[in-house]
Design a protein around this motif. Structure first.
Motif, short mmCIF file in Angstrom:
data_model
loop_
_atom_site.label_atom_id
_atom_site.label_comp_id
_atom_site.label_asym_id
_atom_site.label_seq_id
_atom_site.Cartn_x
_atom_site.Cartn_y
_atom_site.Cartn_z
N ARG A 94 0.61 -1.44 0.17
CA ARG A 94 -0.05 0.25 0.07
C ARG A 94 0.52 1.38 0.19
O ARG A 94 1.86 1.23 1.00
CB ARG A 94 -0.60 0.36 1.64
CG ARG A 94 -2.13 1.50 1.34
CD ARG A 94 -2.92 1.24 2.85
NE ARG A 94 -2.07 1.01 3.79
CZ ARG A 94 -2.92 0.83 4.94
NH1 ARG A 94 -4.61 0.63 5.09
NH2 ARG A 94 -1.84 0.73 5.99
N ASP A 95 0.77 2.11 -1.55
CA ASP A 95 1.56 3.28 -1.24
C ASP A 95 2.83 2.68 -1.13
O ASP A 95 3.68 3.51 -0.54
CB ASP A 95 1.18 4.59 -0.53
CG ASP A 95 -0.35 5.34 -0.13
OD1 ASP A 95 -1.42 4.66 -1.60
OD2 ASP A 95 -0.73 5.21 0.61
N ASN A 123 -8.66 5.32 3.04
CA ASN A 123 -8.71 5.95 2.40
C ASN A 123 -9.01 5.11 0.56
O ASN A 123 -8.00 5.39 -0.02
CB ASN A 123 -7.49 6.67 2.78
CG ASN A 123 -6.72 8.06 2.01
OD1 ASN A 123 -7.73 8.64 1.25
ND2 ASN A 123 -5.75 8.50 2.23
N ASN A 126 -5.40 5.43 -1.57
CA ASN A 126 -4.24 4.96 -1.68
C ASN A 126 -4.02 3.82 -2.59
O ASN A 126 -5.34 3.45 -3.14
CB ASN A 126 -4.75 3.86 0.34
CG ASN A 126 -4.59 4.45 1.50
OD1 ASN A 126 -3.87 5.26 1.62
ND2 ASN A 126 -5.24 4.08 2.24
N TYR A 128 -2.59 0.26 -3.99
CA TYR A 128 -2.62 -1.22 -4.21
C TYR A 128 -2.00 -2.02 -4.97
O TYR A 128 -2.33 -1.78 -5.90
CB TYR A 128 -3.95 -1.84 -3.00
CG TYR A 128 -4.09 -1.67 -1.89
CD1 TYR A 128 -3.41 -2.51 -0.43
CD2 TYR A 128 -4.72 -0.21 -1.61
CE1 TYR A 128 -4.15 -1.55 0.58
CE2 TYR A 128 -5.39 0.01 0.03
CZ TYR A 128 -4.73 -1.07 0.98
OH TYR A 128 -5.38 -0.78 2.34
#
Length: 249
Positions: A94-95, A123, A126, A128
């Motif tokens: 994630r990020d 959020n 984000n 993925y």
């Protein structure tokens, strides 16, 4: 004179057409040459020589394009007949930061699921990504790696709102029942917020952090003596996901 001019123009057009035809034929002869180019650009077909080595497919990955918060993300890994025994690792980031990873050992012609835990977080901005890596059992060298972007959806619950009536008046009591199920069809047993909103958008009654019992939440609301006529809204909010139902008063 007009006849001669027309004949001369026709001869020029024929000459131009023949020259274009010869150039196209020459271009086909150059582009279709197997010694110079593998695939013909004119016929759009594969004309590669049979002796050219092509690496056979060795693995197959099946996974959902959508990832949801606080859920189990499943990846199906299959090794084909041309593969060698290997260890396959799947990781979820994630990020740019890995949040969960798991691996499994497979032999050729085997398929196994890899389960990844998606962390909470709602959020929608984000980003993925799913990354799959295959390592040889003999020495641990990386055989393949593949990474793809996933679509994040904040809807991880199935929320159903029902009432005892469709139309209410001042003498009625509004009985509300909310059924909440997770993506695996198990009941949601955490807390949720419940709101009663009048047609002007004002919150008339609210229940904060109301505990669910086996995925069910109930509440009673006494309609005011002089209610605002129109459509009232019943809103349920659970960890960022919002569901609404309108009733007539």
């Amino acid at each position: 004179m007009l006849l001669l001019s027309s004949t001369s123009s026709t001869m020029q057009q024929i000459t131009l057409f023949l020259s274009l035809l010869l150039s196209i034929r020459a271009q086909r002869r150059v582009i279709g040459d197997n010694s110079e180019q593998a695939i013909s650009q004119l016929a759009d077909i594969d004309v590669r020589e049979e002796r050219v080595y092509r690496r056979p497919a060795t693995y197959l990955i099946i996974a959902s394009k959508i990832v949801r918060p606080s859920s189990i993300y499943q990846v199906i890994v299959s090794l084909l007949g041309e593969a060698e025994p290997m260890r396959v690792k799947a990781s979820l980031s994630r990020d740019g930061v890995e949040v969960h990873g798991a691996d499994t050992h497979l032999n050729p012609l085997q398929s196994r699921p890899v389960l990844l835990q998606v962390p909470p977080g709602y959020n929608v901005a984000n980003q993925y990504k799913l990354r799959i890596e295959g390592y040889s059992r003999y020495g641990g060298a990386m055989i393949f790696s593949n990474e793809t972007a996933l679509h994040f959806s904040d809807k991880f619950l199935s929320i159903t709102i029902s009432t005892n009536k469709v139309v209410f008046t001042a003498i009625h009591t509004m009985k509300i029942r909310v059924i909440m199920l997770k993506t695996d069809l198990l009941p949601y047993d955490d807390v949720a917020d419940l709101f009663i909103i009048d047609p002007d958008g004002f919150v008339i009654r609210k229940w904060n952090s109301k505990q669910l019992n086996n995925g069910i939440m109930t509440a009673d609301f006494q309609v005011p003596d002089f209610p605002k006529v129109g459509f009232w809204t019943i809103r349920v909010s659970a960890q960022g996901q919002i569901e609404e139902q309108r009733v007539k008063v």
